[in-house]
Design an enzyme around this catalytic site. Structure first.
Site, PDB file in Angstrom:
ATOM      1  N   TYR A 125      -6.738  -9.159  11.525  1.00 57.56           N
ATOM      2  CA  TYR A 125      -5.438  -9.010  11.933  1.00 57.56           C
ATOM      3  C   TYR A 125      -5.087  -9.592  13.347  1.00 57.56           C
ATOM      4  O   TYR A 125      -6.227  -9.495  14.072  1.00 57.56           O
ATOM      5  CB  TYR A 125      -5.069  -7.315  12.196  1.00 57.56           C
ATOM      6  N   ASN A 184     -12.295  -1.225  -0.893  1.00 53.38           N
ATOM      7  CA  ASN A 184     -11.562  -1.962   0.086  1.00 53.38           C
ATOM      8  C   ASN A 184     -12.156  -1.558   1.677  1.00 53.38           C
ATOM      9  O   ASN A 184     -12.593  -0.253   1.730  1.00 53.38           O
ATOM     10  CB  ASN A 184     -10.118  -1.351   0.289  1.00 53.38           C
ATOM     11  N   GLU A 185     -12.527  -2.570   2.513  1.00 55.23           N
ATOM     12  CA  GLU A 185     -12.967  -2.121   3.750  1.00 55.23           C
ATOM     13  C   GLU A 185     -14.160  -1.188   3.724  1.00 55.23           C
ATOM     14  O   GLU A 185     -14.347  -0.111   4.193  1.00 55.23           O
ATOM     15  CB  GLU A 185     -12.027  -1.749   4.732  1.00 55.23           C
ATOM     16  N   GLN A 198       2.026  -6.032   5.562  1.00 60.57           N
ATOM     17  CA  GLN A 198       2.485  -5.537   4.125  1.00 60.57           C
ATOM     18  C   GLN A 198       3.973  -5.939   3.939  1.00 60.57           C
ATOM     19  O   GLN A 198       4.713  -5.803   4.735  1.00 60.57           O
ATOM     20  CB  GLN A 198       2.193  -4.157   3.856  1.00 60.57           C
ATOM     21  N   GLU A 239      -6.101  -9.244   3.511  1.00 60.48           N
ATOM     22  CA  GLU A 239      -5.145  -8.464   4.790  1.00 60.48           C
ATOM     23  C   GLU A 239      -5.177  -9.519   5.757  1.00 60.48           C
ATOM     24  O   GLU A 239      -6.232  -9.855   6.396  1.00 60.48           O
ATOM     25  CB  GLU A 239      -5.622  -7.416   5.047  1.00 60.48           C
ATOM     26  N   GLU A 245       0.798  -1.194   0.029  1.00 64.59           N
ATOM     27  CA  GLU A 245       0.119  -0.044   0.034  1.00 64.59           C
ATOM     28  C   GLU A 245       0.834   1.434  -0.010  1.00 64.59           C
ATOM     29  O   GLU A 245       1.939   1.346   0.512  1.00 64.59           O
ATOM     30  CB  GLU A 245      -1.110   0.006   1.127  1.00 64.59           C
TER      31      GLU A 245
HETATM   32  O1  AHR Z   1      -2.999  -2.695   6.184  1.00 58.42           O
HETATM   33  C1  AHR Z   1      -3.306  -1.501   7.023  1.00 58.42           C
HETATM   34  C2  AHR Z   1      -4.781  -1.091   6.844  1.00 58.42           C
HETATM   35  O2  AHR Z   1      -5.403  -2.094   7.583  1.00 58.42           O
HETATM   36  C3  AHR Z   1      -5.391  -1.044   5.454  1.00 58.42           C
HETATM   37  O3  AHR Z   1      -5.085   0.001   4.643  1.00 58.42           O
HETATM   38  C4  AHR Z   1      -6.834  -1.340   5.619  1.00 58.42           C
HETATM   39  O4  AHR Z   1      -7.361  -1.862   4.662  1.00 58.42           O
HETATM   40  C5  AHR Z   1      -6.713  -2.130   7.038  1.00 58.42           C
HETATM   41  O5  AHR Z   1      -7.506  -1.545   7.877  1.00 58.42           O
END
Ligand code: AHR
Length: 509
Positions: free
Chosen positions: A257, A189-190, A362, A313, A50
């Site tokens: 995450y 995205n999201e 990332q 992600e 990103e």
């Molecule tokens: O990876 C960092 C961020 O985490 C991304 O931009 C977003 O899609 C997520 O919330």
């Protein structure tokens, strides 16, 4: 952990007295068999880049050039696919700002990540050149939040149309004659959050509208990916599966995450005790429950499993390194993170009937990176080494692995100490990846390979004395794979002495 369908496999606790030191050692039985399993898509081993902090600028791109040291390292692990330009940034990105002569490109503000000036020197052409150097597929996230269907469909035409049109001719004028034929496109995205705070019902409508104008140009059949759920938001998946056309949808995403403490106080990447080690692994292993539950919803509408669950992600998100810009999400990477990566990849492999793509967040200098850079230096993190060891599973056929894991206990809580996956590659070799998350107990695994013939075993191990161990620019090789001598054939069984806090990948021929 899967319920055993065959053989009764029970762990047994033994106590070994060794050189005056007492080690608790557990033994565990395992059964591995071939069962017409799915192919483990190579795209499960995908990555994400990103415009965030030092991922693109400094990470992939310095002084108007693609960094070849980074490219070479990623080629070595056979990076199959790279997602770009976000993340949240995708929904503020306008592709026309970053094409044409670099000195004439617009200067914009990256208001998503730190209000920094974006000179747009890295844009569409540079990203696709990067993918071609990496030998990987591009996966582009389109802008739904601040964009329009017209903007996205123009981007597609610019990239994928081989005939003559103003946009295709502009591409030629900018130095690229042939179309790139990009297949993988994310529609936003999201969209439940930074992508526009939409409800699932509203997003489903937007998705259908955008998808209608994303055209299949000759030679470039699209694989559209709908912006999916935030972790346990099962309703999002349900509404999407019910309302969008599954015929022209290749996949639905899910973001998850690993968070050690809370989103507000995530915890350090390097300074932690067993409490946070345990919590990190517990949070990581939870992804299996999410995959099971999202998949069950998808099964209702798509029992043939034609639509992929795309975990585009994932990874551990800790506090940023002290002294760095917190908006840049730069974090170090320890042995704990390698165990998290290896465990997650085992879970993805074992669910490869539905999970057909995943992208670690990332690749360089941001979150759970594979690579950290410092000016012209770079280092490979413990997580990089996991992807290196696990690349043998790419496009291989999944084998069934069954066992009752012994517990790794901490205080009153426990987790399965062992996770594993296995596959057979096109040349016939079997690969077994085993993770022991217990930081103090070795585990002896006795595996029965039912109906599988094999003669020799060799392997590699990734471990380190402390779970906080990291690679630094001064000591870049502190955590790295070593050849493994703890596996042998005994009768018909494979016996593996699995060290504490380790990842072991075996090859059987
Ligand atoms: O990876 C960092 C961020 O985490 C991304 O931009 C977003 O899609 C997520 O919330």
């Amino acid at each position: 952990m899967k319920k055993p369908l065959f053989s009764l496999l029970l762990p047994a606790i033994g106590l070994l007295i060794f050189s005056g030191t007492t080690f608790a050692q557990t033994t565990m039985n395992m059964a591995i068999r071939e069962d017409a399993g799915p192919t483990i898509s190579r795209n499960i081993y995908g990555h994400f880049s990103e415009h965030l902090g030092r991922c693109i600028y400094d990470g992939f791109w310095t002084g108007d050039k693609i960094r070849m040291d980074v490219v070479d390292a990623l080629k070595k692990i056979k990076i199959p696919i790279l997602r770009w330009p976000g993340g949240c940034y995708a929904d503020q990105y306008h592709w026309r700002d970053a094409i044409g002569p670099r000195e004439q490109r617009k200067k914009t503000v990256n208001s998503t990540w730190g209000m920094v000036t974006e000179d747009n020197s890295f844009g569409t052409h540079e990203f696709l050149e990067l993918c071609s150097l990496l030998g990987c597929q591009p996966y582009i996230a389109g802008n739904v939040g601040t964009g329009t269907p017209e903007e996205m469909s123009n981007w597609l035409e610019y990239l994928n149309f081989n005939g003559s049109s103003t946009l295709a001719d502009l591409r030629r004028q900018n130095g690229r004659d042939q179309p790139w034929n990009v297949s993988f496109w994310g529609v936003g995205n999201e969209s439940w959050g930074c992508g526009g705070n939409m409800t699932p019902e509203f997003y489903a409508g937007q998705y259908k509208r955008y998808a209608e104008f994303c055209k299949n140009y000759p030679g470039a059949p699209l694989k559209l990916i709908a912006s999916g759920a935030n972790s346990e938001d099962y309703n999002w998946t349900d509404v999407l599966m019910k309302n969008i056309s599954l015929r022209n949808t290749w996949g639905i995403s899910m973001h998850y995450y690993t968070i050690v403490n809370s989103w507000q106080h995530k915890g350090s990447a390097t300074q932690f005790g067993e409490d946070e080690y345990f919590k990190g692994l517990a949070s990581c292993l939870k992804i299996e429950e999410l995959i099971n539950k999202h998949s069950a919803i998808m099964d209702k509408y798509d029992p043939a499993k034609k639509v992929a669950l795309v975990v585009d992600e994932w990874g551990i998100w800790t506090d940023a390194e002290p002294g760095t810009n917190p908006a840049f999400l730069y974090q170090q990477n320890s042995l704990r993170d390698a165990l998290i990566a290896a465990s997650t990849l085992n879970i993805f492999n074992n669910h490869s009937d539905r999970v057909k793509m995943a992208n670690l967040a990332q690749t360089v200098n941001v979150l759970q990176s594979l690579i950290l850079t410092d000016k012209d230096r770079m280092l490979l993190t413990p997580t990089y080494h996991v992807f290196d060891l696990y690349k043998v599973h790419q496009d291989a056929t999944l084998l069934q692995v069954q066992f009752f894991s012994p517990d790794y206990s901490y205080g009153n809580s426990k987790l399965p100490a062992i996770n594993a996956s296995a596959s057979r590659d096109a040349a016939g070799a079997i690969h077994i990846s085993l993770v022991n998350i217990d930081p103090s107990k070795k585990i002896s695994v006795r595996a029965n390979l039912q109906g599988i013939s094999w003669k020799s075993v060799e392997g590699q191990v990734l471990s380190s004395p402390k779970f906080t161990d990291i690679n630094t620019f001064d000591q870049p090789g502190k955590v790295r794979p070593a050849s493994f001598s703890g596996a042998r054939r005994q009768g018909d069984e494979l016996v593996v002495e699995l060290p504490a806090q380790s990842v072991v990948v075996l090859e059987l021929k």
